[in-house]
Design a protein around this motif. Sequence first.
Motif, PDB file in Angstrom:
ATOM      1  N   LEU A   1       0.822  -1.205   0.000  1.00 41.87           N
ATOM      2  CA  LEU A   1       0.000   0.000   0.000  1.00 41.87           C
ATOM      3  C   LEU A   1       0.859   1.260   0.000  1.00 41.87           C
ATOM      4  O   LEU A   1       0.517   2.259  -0.646  1.00 41.87           O
ATOM      5  N   ILE A   2       1.963   1.241   0.723  1.00 39.55           N
ATOM      6  CA  ILE A   2       2.881   2.390   0.710  1.00 39.55           C
ATOM      7  C   ILE A   2       3.398   2.626  -0.705  1.00 39.55           C
ATOM      8  O   ILE A   2       3.423   3.763  -1.199  1.00 39.55           O
TER       9      ILE A   2
ATOM     10  N   ARG B   1       0.605   4.037  -2.942  1.00 38.24           N
ATOM     11  CA  ARG B   1       0.292   5.437  -2.679  1.00 38.24           C
ATOM     12  C   ARG B   1       1.389   6.362  -3.179  1.00 38.24           C
ATOM     13  O   ARG B   1       1.126   7.421  -3.745  1.00 38.24           O
ATOM     14  N   GLN B   2       2.645   5.954  -2.998  1.00 39.61           N
ATOM     15  CA  GLN B   2       3.749   6.787  -3.471  1.00 39.61           C
ATOM     16  C   GLN B   2       3.728   6.921  -4.986  1.00 39.61           C
ATOM     17  O   GLN B   2       4.020   7.989  -5.529  1.00 39.61           O
TER      18      GLN B   2
ATOM     19  N   SER C   1       1.014   6.718  -6.836  1.00 35.03           N
ATOM     20  CA  SER C   1      -0.205   7.397  -7.296  1.00 35.03           C
ATOM     21  C   SER C   1      -0.193   8.881  -6.991  1.00 35.03           C
ATOM     22  O   SER C   1      -0.962   9.635  -7.583  1.00 35.03           O
ATOM     23  N   ASN C   2       0.648   9.323  -6.053  1.00 36.16           N
ATOM     24  CA  ASN C   2       0.687  10.740  -5.717  1.00 36.16           C
ATOM     25  C   ASN C   2       1.192  11.552  -6.893  1.00 36.16           C
ATOM     26  O   ASN C   2       2.227  11.263  -7.483  1.00 36.16           O
TER      27      ASN C   2
ATOM     28  N   SER D   1      -5.614  11.672  -1.735  1.00 35.18           N
ATOM     29  CA  SER D   1      -4.685  10.575  -1.999  1.00 35.18           C
ATOM     30  C   SER D   1      -3.356  10.760  -1.279  1.00 35.18           C
ATOM     31  O   SER D   1      -2.384  10.099  -1.617  1.00 35.18           O
ATOM     32  N   GLU D   2      -3.303  11.666  -0.299  1.00 33.37           N
ATOM     33  CA  GLU D   2      -2.053  11.901   0.398  1.00 33.37           C
ATOM     34  C   GLU D   2      -2.216  11.622   1.885  1.00 33.37           C
ATOM     35  O   GLU D   2      -3.304  11.734   2.444  1.00 33.37           O
ATOM     36  N   LEU D   3      -1.106  11.257   2.515  1.00 35.49           N
ATOM     37  CA  LEU D   3      -1.093  11.023   3.949  1.00 35.49           C
ATOM     38  C   LEU D   3      -0.850  12.359   4.643  1.00 35.49           C
ATOM     39  O   LEU D   3       0.239  12.908   4.588  1.00 35.49           O
TER      40      LEU D   3
ATOM     41  N   THR E   1      -7.931  10.828   6.937  1.00 33.69           N
ATOM     42  CA  THR E   1      -8.947   9.800   6.722  1.00 33.69           C
ATOM     43  C   THR E   1      -9.592   9.354   8.024  1.00 33.69           C
ATOM     44  O   THR E   1     -10.439   8.473   8.024  1.00 33.69           O
TER      45      THR E   1
ATOM     46  N   ALA F   1       7.245   8.060   4.031  1.00 35.57           N
ATOM     47  CA  ALA F   1       6.268   8.692   3.152  1.00 35.57           C
ATOM     48  C   ALA F   1       6.298  10.210   3.163  1.00 35.57           C
ATOM     49  O   ALA F   1       5.667  10.842   2.330  1.00 35.57           O
TER      50      ALA F   1
END
Length: 506
Positions: free
Chosen positions: A292-293, A296-297, A299-300, A313-315, A335, A351
């Motif tokens: 998942l990390i 997400r990286q 897709s950012n 879409s960001e942490l 979230t 991240a």
Amino acid sequence: MTTIIAEPASPGLDALLPDDPVALAAVANAVAVKLAALPLAASTEGELLAAAESLEQARRRFDAADAAVLVEISDRGAYRTAGYLSLHAYLSGGLRVGDGAARRRRVAAAAIGRFTNMQGQTLEPRCPATADAVADGQIGVDHVLEIDAVLTRIPAAVTTDVREGAEAQLAAVARTLTPAGVRTAGIRLLAHLDPDGQLTDDRDRRRLRGLALMPQDRQLMSTLRTRLTPGLRAELEVMLQSWAAPGMNNPDDPASPTGAMESADPAVVAAAAERDDRTPMQRNHDALHALLILARQQSNTPTSASGSGSLRSELVVTITDAELAAHAGIALTATGTRVPISELVRLAADATPHLAVFAHTTGEPLYLGRGRRLASRAQRLMLFARDRGCTAPGCAAPFARTEAHHFPDWQDGGPTDIDHLGAACGSHNRTVGTAPGQWETRIAATGPHTGRVHWRPVTPTTTPPTTPTDTSGPHRWQLNTIHHAELLPTTDPDPPPEPPAPPEPD
């Protein structure tokens, strides 16, 4: 053991009861109050048992009455009059029963309620035998939920008459069994209807698929409930064979290779496997986390050309500067997840999440006037730090599912300034207006909740005043404290919020 069957009210007593539903509900409420206050010490054991039987039968009959009321509210959309977006929101927030109880009552009403079709005709209940058993006071909502769960699992290929027969059988056995007993009988019924699983097809599997991330517990741990289709299971097994291999993606081993085992040095993997003391379940967990990390990286992307500044879409994490300095406490993500500061530091190393620390400002422009409608990235970050989620009363939507709401609305001249913006989920953002059933919003200018967003339903008969004065009743100003444990109600009433200054003309 003697079973005492409580009979319905006598015809003479029935004639004394009002026909108006509101008045009748008030009588029922008064009966409950008086019954709770009665001294029971003088009652015999037989009388106590008879009272318990009558109360249980009445409670089950009230389930039928509750379903009828909910069906009427749903058919008319009456929940909108109270300012709620759906029947579920009204039950959960308006009646304060919570999401779980709201779902159970909706499912029960859908099974035993008599809805109205587009032609104005009253339809028979989806589960007629079950509805009759509830009306007789023989079964309650918990029985209905078990029956509905069994019927949901019947394959689509089973004929309608067989399905109707199954419902009648389940309702019949429910009159003598507990809800758990109905579940057991349902399992046997399903095995009889499809003993070899041959009737289940892709339609059933698509209908039954699902994944639910359950709320965090006191240890901040979460349960994942899921029913996987064969295709997803196959993909997951292939991924775990590689990413969850011994020695791979071990957060406790700095020298552990990350990613897929096929892309790592075999000697390094072998050495890491020697040091790996995790269980297979722990390796599966760490593999999913690493995957998942990476996703997400990858897709950012930079902020879109629209300039929306979305953080979906960001942490993004908010903490106080004191907690960050002390390396202790709990951070909150956009979230809605609570993360210990110690784990946040590890996340940041991988991240580089955005941190909103309350005691400092970013130096980025937070006041854009009328020159731009959409909130900037800096404004979204600061809204998260302040609001943490949807500000509408009772709404638990996390910040990642919110939009920047203007006070006043953009079309009414509202500026895109940080003190004229608040976080609101899309559904609640669209409920703001001046018509009855909609909501008006303000930011408090004074009092203990200065700067917080307040909401209240628009009254049906009066135009909302410029300076709010009412702080009680169904149309009072309300503050959402779900995302702010420190704002839970105190003994002092919240003063009415003052409206923000009107925007300067262009």
